[in-house]
Structures are given as C-alpha cells and as structure tokens.
Design an enzyme around this catalytic site. Structure first.
Site, PDB file in Angstrom:
ATOM      1  N   ASP A  35      18.019  14.545  60.481  1.00 47.46           N
ATOM      2  CA  ASP A  35      17.517  15.827  59.989  1.00 47.46           C
ATOM      3  C   ASP A  35      17.691  15.936  58.482  1.00 47.46           C
ATOM      4  O   ASP A  35      16.769  16.320  57.758  1.00 47.46           O
ATOM      5  CB  ASP A  35      18.253  16.963  60.696  1.00 47.46           C
ATOM      6  CG  ASP A  35      17.790  18.336  60.216  1.00 47.46           C
ATOM      7  OD1 ASP A  35      16.629  18.686  60.489  1.00 47.46           O
ATOM      8  OD2 ASP A  35      18.576  19.041  59.572  1.00 47.46           O
ATOM      9  N   SER A  90      24.326  15.262  68.053  1.00 47.32           N
ATOM     10  CA  SER A  90      24.731  13.902  67.707  1.00 47.32           C
ATOM     11  C   SER A  90      24.828  13.751  66.199  1.00 47.32           C
ATOM     12  O   SER A  90      24.170  14.460  65.434  1.00 47.32           O
ATOM     13  CB  SER A  90      23.721  12.881  68.244  1.00 47.32           C
ATOM     14  OG  SER A  90      22.504  12.961  67.506  1.00 47.32           O
ATOM     15  N   ASP A 136      11.296  22.015  61.151  1.00 47.24           N
ATOM     16  CA  ASP A 136      12.735  22.110  60.992  1.00 47.24           C
ATOM     17  C   ASP A 136      13.290  23.342  61.703  1.00 47.24           C
ATOM     18  O   ASP A 136      14.418  23.351  62.184  1.00 47.24           O
ATOM     19  CB  ASP A 136      13.066  22.162  59.493  1.00 47.24           C
ATOM     20  CG  ASP A 136      14.495  21.733  59.207  1.00 47.24           C
ATOM     21  OD1 ASP A 136      15.163  21.240  60.130  1.00 47.24           O
ATOM     22  OD2 ASP A 136      14.931  21.888  58.062  1.00 47.24           O
ATOM     23  N   ASP A 188      13.193  22.389  65.432  1.00 48.04           N
ATOM     24  CA  ASP A 188      14.126  21.316  65.716  1.00 48.04           C
ATOM     25  C   ASP A 188      15.508  21.851  66.076  1.00 48.04           C
ATOM     26  O   ASP A 188      16.117  21.455  67.072  1.00 48.04           O
ATOM     27  CB  ASP A 188      14.214  20.392  64.493  1.00 48.04           C
ATOM     28  CG  ASP A 188      14.978  19.118  64.793  1.00 48.04           C
ATOM     29  OD1 ASP A 188      15.128  18.786  65.980  1.00 48.04           O
ATOM     30  OD2 ASP A 188      15.410  18.455  63.839  1.00 48.04           O
ATOM     31  N   GLY A 189      16.021  22.761  65.234  1.00 43.07           N
ATOM     32  CA  GLY A 189      17.346  23.312  65.495  1.00 43.07           C
ATOM     33  C   GLY A 189      17.394  24.088  66.804  1.00 43.07           C
ATOM     34  O   GLY A 189      18.341  23.971  67.572  1.00 43.07           O
ATOM     35  N   ARG A 225      19.636  22.925  70.263  1.00 42.80           N
ATOM     36  CA  ARG A 225      20.595  23.772  70.956  1.00 42.80           C
ATOM     37  C   ARG A 225      20.168  24.046  72.391  1.00 42.80           C
ATOM     38  O   ARG A 225      20.990  24.072  73.304  1.00 42.80           O
ATOM     39  CB  ARG A 225      20.774  25.098  70.198  1.00 42.80           C
ATOM     40  CG  ARG A 225      21.480  24.963  68.874  1.00 42.80           C
ATOM     41  CD  ARG A 225      21.880  26.332  68.318  1.00 42.80           C
ATOM     42  NE  ARG A 225      20.723  27.198  68.151  1.00 42.80           N
ATOM     43  CZ  ARG A 225      19.920  27.177  67.101  1.00 42.80           C
ATOM     44  NH1 ARG A 225      20.134  26.293  66.145  1.00 42.80           N
ATOM     45  NH2 ARG A 225      18.907  28.009  66.996  1.00 42.80           N
ATOM     46  N   ASP A 239      14.750  15.945  55.517  1.00 44.83           N
ATOM     47  CA  ASP A 239      14.658  16.997  54.506  1.00 44.83           C
ATOM     48  C   ASP A 239      14.576  16.397  53.103  1.00 44.83           C
ATOM     49  O   ASP A 239      13.724  16.767  52.298  1.00 44.83           O
ATOM     50  CB  ASP A 239      15.879  17.918  54.588  1.00 44.83           C
ATOM     51  CG  ASP A 239      15.864  18.811  55.809  1.00 44.83           C
ATOM     52  OD1 ASP A 239      14.776  18.992  56.397  1.00 44.83           O
ATOM     53  OD2 ASP A 239      16.934  19.321  56.180  1.00 44.83           O
TER      54      ASP A 239
END
Length: 227
Positions: A81, A74, A60, A63-64, A68, A85
């Site tokens: 996401d 999207s 996670d 991923d962020g 970016r 979680d």
C-alpha cells in the site's frame, strides 16, 4: 498523489491499526493496475489516463475498507500500500515534468523530497519498532497530525494540485462545472497550491524527525559496543 478515511490520505497517525492490513485484497491490486495503465495512456489519451489515476486514488479508500472487512492484515499488504502510494505520486510528478519542461526541476525535486521523507521514516520506524506516524518528537508534526482538518486538506490539496496541473496542460481555460465563472487555474493556485507547499514542509519535518530517531539509535548502539 497523502488521503480517504484519512489513512487513505497516506499519513494520519490515528491510522496505525489500519496501516498493517492494506492491499492483501483485490482493491490493492486494482490500484496497481490502474496506476500502471494511467502512465501507459498518459501521452496518448490523457482523459482516460486521468480517469485511471483517479480510480487508483479512490482505490486506496476501498482498499482499507476491504482489508478490514475480510480481516486481511499483513506486513506485505502495508508495504504494498505504501509503495503504491509513493510510486503513484512519483510517477505523476515525473509525467508533469514532461508536460512542463520549464518546471521539470521543481517536479523532480518534489519526488526527491517525497522519497527522502517517507523512506527515512519507514526505516526509522523499523529500527525503533514503532509506527512511523506515532509518537512524533517534533512539535510541528504533533500539531499537524493532531489537526485532522489541516492534515486532510494538505494531503488532498497535494493530489488535487498535481491532477489540476495535468488537466490545465491540455485545457488551460477550463472552468469548474458547478461554478462557470471560476477557472480551475484559480482554484489550483489559490486553494490547492498552499496545501501542497505545506505538505512539502511536513515532508521535510518528517525527514528531520526520522534522522533524529536514527541518530539516537546509532548513539545507543555505539554505547553498547563501548561497554
């Protein structure tokens, strides 16, 4: 499982710009693969399953950053996401209910609280066209999200509490590698548990806040129909 630059803790309102771009990148799908594999191996190879779950948790973070970096924003990614979680946390609690049958009701209740809180807030956010962590009318939520260290502690404590309980079921006397005189059980009960319980209070407050938001929406709709 909430963290993780703190959006990866799943909750912080300052992450509103990040929340719309997750999981269109390979790390998002990597998380799903790790989560599913973790649950598959949970009863046959708990150490491998634990590593896979931690990779899902760490994914996670990546991923962020990747979203970016590659500018892959999207609604699909944000939804994927959030669902990853929530499913990860629910799956882990379900497995803990199997490992601790005497506490099964408590773990199932944690799933119920988590689902109620987050789905009410997601729906309320969609109906009011605002991010579900922004503009909290509830003073308690404003204080919680405004106190970054407290927010981070509660989110991490919840995840670490679940993971610690998983380990303790197989190794009840395990000690911390960097502090041999301190057992994981002590840390679990006196460090992680308070934050985990606080997170449940936050979840209830989020549900209450979302219910109030929806009540306003319904009242406004009723007024329009009456005109």
């Amino acid at each position: 499982m909430h963290r993780r630059h703190f959006h990866s803790l799943r909750d912080h309102p300052n992450a509103r710009h990040r929340h719309r771009h997750h999981s269109r990148t390979p790390p998002g799908y990597f998380r799903i693969a790790c989560m599913w594999s973790s649950f598959y191996y949970a009863q046959s190879n708990y150490k491998l399953a634990l590593v896979l779950y931690v990779l899902n948790f760490a994914g996670d973070l990546v991923d962020g950053f990747a979203a970016r970096l590659f500018n892959q924003s999207s609604n699909y990614g944000a939804t994927l996401d959030m669902v990853t979680d929530r499913v990860s946390t629910a799956g882990l609690c379900a497995y803990l209910a199997v490992l601790y049958p005497d506490d099964a009701f408590a773990y199932v209740s944690l799933i119920v609280i988590d689902v109620f809180s987050h789905w009410f807030h997601m729906y309320a956010s969609a109906k009011t066209n605002q991010h579900h962590k922004d503009n909290q009318a509830n003073f308690f939520l404003q204080w919680y999200y405004g106190c970054y260290p407290l927010f981070g502690y509660c989110c991490l404590a919840q995840e670490f509490y679940y993971l610690a309980k998983w380990i303790l079921r197989f190794e009840p006397n395990v000690a911390l590698p960097f502090a041999p005189d301190v057992t994981l059980d002590v840390v679990c009960n006196y460090v992680f548990l308070p934050g985990m319980l606080m997170k449940q209070v936050v979840n209830f407050a989020q549900w209450w806040n979302a219910a109030a938001m929806l009540a306003v929406v319904d009242a406004e709709a009723a007024q329009k129909r009456a005109k």
